[in-house]
Structure formats: C-alpha cells, structure tokens
Design a protein around this motif. Structure first.
Motif, PDB file in Angstrom:
ATOM      1  N   MET A   2      -8.850   7.176   1.685  1.00  0.00           N
ATOM      2  CA  MET A   2      -9.194   6.681   0.347  1.00  0.00           C
ATOM      3  C   MET A   2     -10.112   5.465   0.438  1.00  0.00           C
ATOM      4  N   THR A   3      -9.625   4.444   1.152  1.00  0.00           N
ATOM      5  CA  THR A   3     -10.472   3.270   1.406  1.00  0.00           C
ATOM      6  C   THR A   3     -10.177   2.840   2.838  1.00  0.00           C
ATOM      7  N   ASN A   4     -10.911   1.841   3.311  1.00  0.00           N
ATOM      8  CA  ASN A   4     -10.650   1.353   4.668  1.00  0.00           C
ATOM      9  C   ASN A   4      -9.348   0.575   4.724  1.00  0.00           C
ATOM     10  N   ILE A   5      -8.947   0.067   3.579  1.00  0.00           N
ATOM     11  CA  ILE A   5      -7.828  -0.872   3.561  1.00  0.00           C
ATOM     12  C   ILE A   5      -6.550  -0.232   3.056  1.00  0.00           C
ATOM     13  N   LEU A   6      -6.685   0.675   2.113  1.00  0.00           N
ATOM     14  CA  LEU A   6      -5.498   1.266   1.490  1.00  0.00           C
ATOM     15  C   LEU A   6      -5.534   2.784   1.592  1.00  0.00           C
ATOM     16  N   GLU A   7      -4.380   3.359   1.833  1.00  0.00           N
ATOM     17  CA  GLU A   7      -4.242   4.812   1.835  1.00  0.00           C
ATOM     18  C   GLU A   7      -3.288   5.206   0.722  1.00  0.00           C
ATOM     19  N   ASN A   8      -3.483   6.412   0.228  1.00  0.00           N
ATOM     20  CA  ASN A   8      -2.610   6.887  -0.845  1.00  0.00           C
ATOM     21  C   ASN A   8      -1.602   7.846  -0.242  1.00  0.00           C
ATOM     22  N   LYS A   9      -0.379   7.363  -0.049  1.00  0.00           N
ATOM     23  CA  LYS A   9       0.651   8.210   0.557  1.00  0.00           C
ATOM     24  C   LYS A   9       1.641   8.665  -0.507  1.00  0.00           C
ATOM     25  N   ARG A  10       2.530   9.558  -0.055  1.00  0.00           N
ATOM     26  CA  ARG A  10       3.525  10.069  -0.987  1.00  0.00           C
ATOM     27  C   ARG A  10       4.339   8.921  -1.618  1.00  0.00           C
ATOM     28  N   GLU A  11       4.638   7.913  -0.815  1.00  0.00           N
ATOM     29  CA  GLU A  11       5.455   6.801  -1.325  1.00  0.00           C
ATOM     30  C   GLU A  11       4.637   5.841  -2.181  1.00  0.00           C
ATOM     31  N   GLY A  12       3.295   5.949  -2.122  1.00  0.00           N
ATOM     32  CA  GLY A  12       2.451   5.062  -2.901  1.00  0.00           C
ATOM     33  C   GLY A  12       1.342   4.480  -2.045  1.00  0.00           C
ATOM     34  N   LEU A  13       0.779   3.365  -2.520  1.00  0.00           N
ATOM     35  CA  LEU A  13      -0.349   2.748  -1.808  1.00  0.00           C
ATOM     36  C   LEU A  13       0.137   2.101  -0.515  1.00  0.00           C
ATOM     37  N   TYR A  14      -0.571   2.381   0.580  1.00  0.00           N
ATOM     38  CA  TYR A  14      -0.148   1.901   1.890  1.00  0.00           C
ATOM     39  C   TYR A  14      -1.301   1.176   2.585  1.00  0.00           C
ATOM     40  N   CYS A  15      -0.965   0.034   3.174  1.00  0.00           N
ATOM     41  CA  CYS A  15      -1.971  -0.725   3.917  1.00  0.00           C
ATOM     42  C   CYS A  15      -1.652  -0.616   5.406  1.00  0.00           C
ATOM     43  N   PRO A  16      -2.434   0.204   6.143  1.00  0.00           N
ATOM     44  CA  PRO A  16      -2.125   0.383   7.576  1.00  0.00           C
ATOM     45  C   PRO A  16      -2.289  -0.917   8.381  1.00  0.00           C
ATOM     46  N   ALA A  17      -3.254  -1.750   8.006  1.00  0.00           N
ATOM     47  CA  ALA A  17      -3.487  -2.975   8.775  1.00  0.00           C
ATOM     48  C   ALA A  17      -2.258  -3.884   8.761  1.00  0.00           C
ATOM     49  N   GLY A  18      -1.514  -3.845   7.660  1.00  0.00           N
ATOM     50  CA  GLY A  18      -0.332  -4.696   7.564  1.00  0.00           C
ATOM     51  C   GLY A  18       0.964  -3.893   7.606  1.00  0.00           C
ATOM     52  N   ASP A  19       0.851  -2.578   7.682  1.00  0.00           N
ATOM     53  CA  ASP A  19       2.003  -1.675   7.666  1.00  0.00           C
ATOM     54  C   ASP A  19       2.947  -1.985   6.492  1.00  0.00           C
ATOM     55  N   PHE A  20       2.406  -2.047   5.293  1.00  0.00           N
ATOM     56  CA  PHE A  20       3.266  -2.250   4.114  1.00  0.00           C
ATOM     57  C   PHE A  20       2.761  -1.382   2.956  1.00  0.00           C
ATOM     58  N   PHE A  21       3.666  -1.196   1.989  1.00  0.00           N
ATOM     59  CA  PHE A  21       3.331  -0.446   0.767  1.00  0.00           C
ATOM     60  C   PHE A  21       3.288  -1.411  -0.417  1.00  0.00           C
ATOM     61  N   VAL A  22       2.526  -1.038  -1.426  1.00  0.00           N
ATOM     62  CA  VAL A  22       2.553  -1.801  -2.681  1.00  0.00           C
ATOM     63  C   VAL A  22       3.300  -0.983  -3.731  1.00  0.00           C
ATOM     64  N   ASP A  23       4.340  -1.564  -4.313  1.00  0.00           N
ATOM     65  CA  ASP A  23       5.162  -0.920  -5.363  1.00  0.00           C
ATOM     66  C   ASP A  23       5.570   0.511  -4.985  1.00  0.00           C
ATOM     67  N   PRO A  24       6.161   0.706  -3.790  1.00  0.00           N
ATOM     68  CA  PRO A  24       6.406   2.079  -3.347  1.00  0.00           C
ATOM     69  C   PRO A  24       7.588   2.771  -4.027  1.00  0.00           C
ATOM     70  N   ARG A  25       7.547   4.090  -3.948  1.00  0.00           N
ATOM     71  CA  ARG A  25       8.680   4.942  -4.310  1.00  0.00           C
ATOM     72  C   ARG A  25       9.431   5.266  -3.026  1.00  0.00           C
ATOM     73  N   GLY A  26      10.590   5.876  -3.129  1.00  0.00           N
ATOM     74  CA  GLY A  26      11.339   6.323  -1.949  1.00  0.00           C
ATOM     75  C   GLY A  26      11.890   5.149  -1.153  1.00  0.00           C
ATOM     76  N   LYS A  27      11.868   5.273   0.171  1.00  0.00           N
ATOM     77  CA  LYS A  27      12.473   4.234   1.004  1.00  0.00           C
ATOM     78  C   LYS A  27      11.469   3.866   2.087  1.00  0.00           C
ATOM     79  N   VAL A  28      10.991   2.615   2.079  1.00  0.00           N
ATOM     80  CA  VAL A  28      10.016   2.208   3.094  1.00  0.00           C
ATOM     81  C   VAL A  28      10.498   0.930   3.786  1.00  0.00           C
ATOM     82  N   GLU A  29       9.819   0.565   4.850  1.00  0.00           N
ATOM     83  CA  GLU A  29      10.210  -0.609   5.619  1.00  0.00           C
ATOM     84  C   GLU A  29       9.808  -1.887   4.871  1.00  0.00           C
ATOM     85  N   ARG A  30       8.532  -1.999   4.496  1.00  0.00           N
ATOM     86  CA  ARG A  30       8.050  -3.223   3.858  1.00  0.00           C
ATOM     87  C   ARG A  30       7.394  -2.905   2.506  1.00  0.00           C
ATOM     88  N   ALA A  31       7.920  -3.518   1.452  1.00  0.00           N
ATOM     89  CA  ALA A  31       7.393  -3.286   0.107  1.00  0.00           C
ATOM     90  C   ALA A  31       6.859  -4.584  -0.472  1.00  0.00           C
TER      91      ALA A  31
END
Lengths: 552, 331
Positions: B1-30
C-alpha cells in the motif's frame, strides 16, 4: 415569508397530528389572507407546474456552490429530497430580505414559468440572495412541489373549519377541484355564508372504505350492511348540470368528462342538478372487461369514434349525493339508495349507465361463499356499507369497508435497489424484484418499497451496502440473496418490464429469510395464476414504474 | 500500500515499528488514536496512546491492560519508526498518529474535527507525505454551524420544554458528544441528569479542566421526577423501559447525521441538533489540503464522492481497501 417558514418548520418538528392541527389553526388566524390562501392551495395538493426542471435546478445549485454537477446529484441521492439538498448547499444572508409569502411566490416563483433557462438562473440567484437559511427549505419545497408536511387534506379542512366556524365538508367542497389563488379569497374559503358558493359542481370529498382487518363477523349482523361487489375501475363523481352539460370528477379531483363523451351524452336523460358516485368500468357487449382495457381511454381527451366503439365504458352508480340541487350526503345510505333506484327507474336501458346491484345473503357464511365468485366476475371482492351511514369525507372508521379477496403471493428476489425518500432517505429501500424465467435468469417484474418494518429496512440496507455489484445512476445492482414474499392484485402484459409482465399494486408481504434466491417463483407461475390476459398493448404510457395503471 | 503502512486483516500495520494502528483482533502492539470502541478494542498485548486518552481507555478496556502513554507532540522511537501523537479535536485525548520512517511521513487521522470546542485539545494540522483521513461526512450537504449556535438551540429547546413541564431527553453518544453537550448547557437552576454510561467519563474530563453544570447520575430502580430537567443519555437506551416511562419527555438527538431530516424522522424525534465530533465537508478539504500530502487514503464513510472530488482537483486519492462503512449508529 418568515412566518410561513416558521409554520413549515414547526409542522416538521411536531410529531402529533393534533399539535399540527393546532399550529395550523394558529397560523390561519394570524397570517395575512393572501398568505393563508396560498397555504390552503398548496396543502390541497396543488403545485406550481413548469417553474423549473430538476436537472436545471441541480446545475444552478452546482454553479452557485462551485461544485461539480455530479456531486450535487450525489448529495440529492443521499438526502433523498431536492429542496432539502438545496437548503443544505445554498447559504443565504443571515437576515431575510424576502417579503410576505404571497409576494415571494409572485416575485420569485411564478415568474420562473415561461422564462428561458438563463433568465431563470438569474432570478433564482437573486432569490437566493433574499432568503435566509431558515426560509430556504420551505421556499424550495414550494418550488419543487413537495409541500405536504404531514398535514392531510382532511386536517386542512378541519383547521379551516375551526377558524371559520363551519363544517369541514363545506370547506372541502370549496377547496376541491381546480382553483387558483386569483379566483378565491381566504374569506370565501372560511365564510359561513352559503351564498358565496358560486360553483356547486365541485366534487364532494370522496367517501372511502377501510379494509376489513378482523373476522367479518365482528361487524355485527349482516342486516345492518348494504353489500355490493367491489368494482375495479375508475372511481368518479358524475354531475349533471343545466343545459345538458355534465361534469365527471376523478378521485384525484381532476375533471375527466372530456375523455368520456358517451357518458356526458347521457346527461339529458338524467334529472337536472344531480351527483352520482360510482365507477367507470371497461364494459362491452360481453359485459364487464378487465381494468387493463380502460387503459386505452386514460388521459385521452376527445377520443375518436373507433376507440369509443372498441373500448367502450359504462358508469356504474352506487350512490346519490345530490338531487335537484340538494346535498343528500347526511341522509342515511338506505334513503340515498332508495332515491338512487328511483332515479334509475326512469333512465332508458340503452344508455351506458348502470346501477351497482345489491348482493343479498342470509348471513356472513353465505356471503363468504358468494365472495369466492369474485375473480370469475372480475371484481375485487365486496364493499360493505353501513345502512345508516352518511356520505363521509374520506375514510371514516365503521362506515364503509372493502372486503377484498386475498391477493396473489409470490416469492421474489431483490436484484437492485435505490435510496429511498423522506423517512427512508439514505436507506436502500426501493427494491426491484425478480423471478426466474425459462432460461434460468432473474427477470424484474416489480418494484416495491413498502411492507417492511423499520428494523427490517435497516437490515436489508446493510445487506445491500455489502453486496452492491454495480452502479447505474442512482440504481445499485445487488447480489441476489434477499427473498421477499410479494403480494399483488393482478398482472398485465407490459412492454416496460423485460419480463413482459407488470403487476398491479405490488407490495412486500413479508421477508422470507428462510428462502434462498433459487427458491423464488418462476415467471410462468406468475403469469399462470394471475390469469394474465394478453390484450396487446401497443403503448405503455399509462403504466408507472410500479406497473400500476396511471389514471390520467 | 505504502512504504510505511500496510493494510492487513487486523488493520493498518507499520512494519518498521512492528505495530498496528487501531487494530481489530489480537495483536502484539496497538497504537490507539482514541478511546471509541471502533478504534480501541480490548485483547491486544501492549497499547500506546496519548496521555489524556489513557484514563478513558482504561475505562473502556480495563485497568489491567498494559497501556503506555505519551504527551502530545513527543517523538517516540518504535523499531525504526518515529511515532508522535497530535491532537485530533474529536474527543478528549483523541490523536492523529504521525509515523516517520526514513524521512517519509504518514499521518493516520483517526477521527477528527478541525473546529475547536471546550472539551478537547484543539486540532493540529500535521504536514505529511501521505494522509489517511476519515470521511464520515464526505458530502457537501454536511456543513456545521458555529458550535455556540447549536448550544443556543439546545438551551432554547430545553427552556421551552421546561415551560411546558416536559423533561428534555437528549440522546448523545456517551463519550465525547455527551460531555460537549453538558459543557454547553445553561441550567438556569433546572436539574440535569445523566445516564451512567455518560457519567463514568466525567471525572476525567473535569481533571482535564472541562467545566460541567451541577448534575445527577440516574441510578437504577429510583423513580425521579424529571419534570423540567435535561436528561442526557446514549442513543442505545432509546427503546429501554426507563425511557418509555418518561412519557411526557421531548426527545432530541445531537449528531451530525441530524443534518438530514430523514434521519430525524426515522427515529421519531422531536428535535435533531446538528452537532458533530467529525470534520464536515469543508473541514475535510481544509485539513487534507493543509497537510500538503501527495497521497490521500480515505476510510470510515462513503468516500467515493470525496475520492472523485479530490482526484478532479489533482490529488492522488483513493479509498483505503477494506475500509469500514460507518453507519448512522456511530457518532
């Protein structure tokens, strides 16, 4: 204009009918007579025609608000009402510069007619610089012709009756039919003096029947009721005037005598100054014909000789409202019927006039059996009229009932939808419904938008939003998944629907959540049990998008 | 999607920081923009939010959740991403999340409102290369009037109802809107009641310096004489027995959706007050243009019209795939 805007918004905010009535009375007592008369005119269901076209209006708004036209169209779809859309997009001055309602209509609304588009645009921009935000919606409701505001005609008459201290039925007659604000004054409308009624040949408000909702036995003894077949034609009031002239008013209070010269030719044989209530039926040498046959006569003024012969009609009378200039409406039905029969005894047989026969039965059981003949006879069931009933304005409980035969039912699939209007704005609630044809495709046979509960509409809306497969203007095609049981009164051939069938009065009976699209009915079934009569229709102008016949 | 954010099933994901923004489901860092339940969900392992969001988030997802917070504007490094929170003006503590990776900046707006009000931190325009914007009210028919005018309308309605001895029952979402309405009330000595769902957030708003009139929490099982009072309740209780008992009550609803009469009529309300915690049409355009972003992704709403409009003005705009459509239930 501000006082009228206040009335408009108050009526919009009040949720109880009685509160609206009180508010209307208050307005009529304080408004200028010119303004009050306009409110009577609009609330009587009149609208200013030909002032502007929808597309034109949207493009003017787009220009004013510096938005692309498509975006204004999107807004219109979302809001579901053009007047409201404009009031949200066009911002006027903080202080109103508009005059009275009467002068606003005469300066800003009426002159739009007959101007070319460029001049209309100029006049409208000028109007928008005069109206305050508060006045925007009311003004555009008048312009686009949607000013009803939860006030029925009946309530308008009641409000005026209270202001004038007269009977609502008198007001109703004064405001019936065609009139303009130039031929009447507000004082005439509410006057208690009868001598002001210069035209006694306006239609009386039609007495309407309620459906029988409970067991028919709950209506008491059959002897208290006059029973007639429920004819399927055009409800009309037939006046004989002096000098051999006749007037025929449809239920929509339109004068339709020009379309039925064979009926007005009967006037010399009728007593002068009478009013018959009855039904215009398609009727030939073979007797009663299906309603569809009337279609060729609809909206056709001065029909030619051949069509008069091929598509002949008959006026079937069932009530007498006026005789020798006297209003009979408050007499009990049994007395009116007796006088009606006396009138008919003197009418020659060769005329296309008939008397709606009374159906006799020993009790409800026997009557129920007779009701089973309805479809064969081409009627819709029975009319039950209380012997003691006077001829009421509108639908009065306990007076007249229609005991209709059960509608046809068929399971259909929702294949496309459109956003609704009013309460259903921004909800996909206008549905196109389809059944299976022989080739295994779904073909649309009807549109329907009534019959679901608020909750169901919202649930269906959610399904539709998630299952949109295509966009055609305001129409969204939908992945088949929702099955409704649809009730309808009959079917006719139609060139409008691809299926070749148009249903009469389709409405949603219930949501069959237990059924899948594959369980929906087939086109053959519908044609079959509706007993479709293939009269070859060369024109379709008389059928609306719901497949209903249009009356004039 | 972008270099910084990916659109995953759980929501927006930042691989560089390994965190999600406002995620659904169960993630490590929100990383959480604000405490509304469609953005802040329970069940994640670690949370990061703004300082003023923290106590409210705890009410929503429990005090046991592992939540860290940072002040607005402070840059934090997560993995190789720099993250900072900037006021979104939506509710108390609501934030836009600025994410910077190798000099490229993306901002996730969460929900926002550029107009200021007295119950939350004022919105801040954050310059960025890419902007992920909400568009709940993405049509020009949604234009908000000055907030004080709406408060005046509500106060006028209350006064009028009180004169007729009718209680004024005003529906407003329990977090954010209800507090905004309360802060704008002129009681003139008349009592104010709030539903318990609204009440639970009040202390945190007061600690943040928001002033409320004297009010009373409605307790279960007590019969109150509401006569000339104002009662603030979440719209979810509209069909409850408690509400049905208040026969004389005039009902109002404070929401941006009330712009359209159909929405009001459908609920059989006496009044609709157009008061929204989201950006209106002009607000959306102002902010989107203000960020200077080259790429704009829209979420929450029927964004097709706004996407087309932005594209016609030369912006690279599109809908965020899998974006939720916000119904009239939210706000």
């Amino acid at each position: 204009m501000n006082m009228f805007a206040k009335l408009f918004h108050d009526l919009d905010n009040l949720t109880k009918t009685n509160d609206r009535l009180d508010r209307l009375v208050e307005y009529f007592k304080s408004a200028s007579p010119h303004d009050a008369l306009w409110v009577c005119w609009f609330l009587s269901g009149n609208r200013i025609k030909g002032a502007i076209r929808t597309g034109e209006l949207r493009s003017f708004v787009a220009g004013w608000a510096v938005l692309p036209v498509w975006l204004v169209e999107e807004c219109h779809q979302r809001v579901g009402d053009l007047a409201e859309t404009i009031s949200l997009l066009v911002k006027g001055p903080s202080e109103s510069k508009a005059g009275s309602l009467d002068s606003t209509i005469r300066k800003h609304l009426l002159p739009l007619r007959g101007k070319d588009s460029a001049d209309r645009k100029l006049l409208l921009s000028d109007t928008w610089s005069h109206l305050s935000d508060f006045e925007m919606l009311p003004f555009h409701k008048l312009l686009t012709g949607g000013f009803r505001m939860g006030v029925s005609k009946g309530n308008l008459y009641k409000a005026l009756a209270r202001v004038g201290g007269v009977e609502p039925s008198l007001i109703a007659q004064r405001l019936a039919g065609d009139w303009s604000c130039d031929d009447l004054s507000f004082a005439d409308v509410i006057s208690s003096s009868l001598s002001r009624d210069t035209n006694p040949y306006k239609p009386y408000p039609f007495c309407l029947a309620s459906p029988v909702l409970e067991e028919v036995e709950s209506l008491g003894s059959l002897h208290e009721w006059q029973v007639e077949w429920k004819w399927d034609g055009i409800r009309a009031q037939f006046f004989s005037l002096g000098g051999g002239r006749g007037m025929i008013w449809s239920r929509g209070e339109e004068a339709i005598e020009e379309s039925f010269p064979e009926l007005t030719k009967c006037v010399p044989y009728l007593p002068q100054d009478i009013c018959l209530d009855g039904e215009i039926l398609a009727w030939g040498y073979d007797g009663l014909r299906p309603f569809a046959r009337l279609q060729k006569r609809l909206g056709r003024k001065s029909p030619g000789a051949s069509i008069l012969k091929r598509e002949s009609v008959r006026f079937h009378a069932y009530d007498l409202l006026r005789l020798e200039g006297n209003d009979l409406r408050t007499l009990p039905l049994s007395k009116r019927r007796k006088k009606l029969e006396e009138v008919f005894a003197k009418i020659p047989n060769h005329l296309p006039l008939g008397l709606s026969e009374i159906v006799n039965a020993s009790g409800w059981d026997e009557l129920s059996k007779k009701r089973e003949q309805s479809r064969d006879r081409g009627v819709e069931g029975f009319m039950l009229k209380r012997n003691t009933s006077s001829y009421e304005s509108g639908r009065v409980k306990g007076s007249w009932y229609k005991w209709k035969i059960d509608p046809f039912l068929a399971d259909m699939v929702v294949v496309s939808a459109q956003l609704g209007h009013g309460k259903r704005a921004n909800l996909y609630s206008d549905y196109s419904l389809a059944v299976w044809d022989n080739t295994g495709s779904l073909v649309t046979v009807a549109k329907a938008y009534s019959g679901l509960t608020k909750k169901e509409i919202e649930e269906v809306d959610r399904y539709i939003r998630k299952n949109i497969t295509g966009k055609y203007g305001p129409v969204r095609s939908v992945r088949p998944g929702i099955v409704f049981e649809v009730a309808f009164e009959g079917a006719q051939s139609s060139g409008r629907h691809k299926s070749g069938v148009a249903l009469r009065f389709p409405r949603i009976h219930r949501w069959r959540q237990d059924k899948k699209p594959k369980d929906a009915d087939s086109l053959d079934t519908i044609r079959g049990f509706a007993g479709i009569q293939d009269i070859c229709l060369t024109e379709n102008q008389g059928i609306d998008e719901n497949g209903n016949m249009l009356l004039f | 999607m972008t270099n910084i954010l990916e659109n995953k099933r759980e929501g927006l994901y930042c691989p560089a920081g390994d965190f999600f923004v406002d995620p659904r489901g169960k993630v490590e860092r929100a990383v959480i923009t604000h405490a509304h339940s469609d953005h802040a969900r329970a069940g994640h392992n670690y949370y990061l939010c703004s300082d003023s969001c923290l106590p409210i988030l705890q009410i929503r997802i429990g005090t046991k959740a592992k939540i860290e917070s940072v002040p607005f504007g402070k840059r934090t490094k997560i993995g190789s991403a720099y993250v900072s929170f900037h006021p979104a003006g939506h509710i108390l503590g609501s934030a836009q999340i600025r994410i910077e990776v190798k000099g490229e900046v993306w901002v996730v707006s969460g929900d926002y409102k550029p107009q200021t009000d007295r119950t939350c931190e004022a919105f801040e325009v954050v310059s960025c290369n890419g902007f992920i914007s909400e568009c709940t009210f993405g049509l020009p028919v949604y234009q908000w009037a000055d907030e004080q005018l709406v408060h005046n309308e509500i106060n006028h309605w209350w006064r009028e109802n009180a004169e007729n001895e009718c209680p004024s029952l005003l529906f407003a979402y329990s977090l954010g809107k209800a507090q905004r309405v309360l802060a704008g009330l002129e009681t003139e000595g008349r009592p104010v009641f709030v539903h318990s769902a609204v009440h639970s957030f009040l202390t945190h708003y007061e600690q943040a310096g928001v002033k409320f009139p004297k009010l009373q929490k409605v307790e279960r099982g007590i019969d109150y004489n509401f006569s000339n009072s104002m009662v603030i309740a979440p719209p979810a209780v509209e069909d409850s027995t408690w509400v049905r008992k208040m026969k004389k009550a005039k009902k109002g609803f404070a929401s941006g959706w009330m712009s359209i009469r159909g929405a009001k009529r459908r609920r059989n309300l006496d009044r609709g007050f157009v008061l929204s915690d989201h950006a209106d049409w002009h607000g959306l355009l102002e902010v989107i243009n203000g960020t200077g972003a080259d790429r704009v992704l829209l979420t929450h709403g029927n964004g097709d019209a706004l996407v087309r409009f932005l594209r016609e003005t030369g912006k690279d705009a599109s809908m965020l795939e899998g974006a939720s459509v916000r119904g009239e239930e939210e706000e």
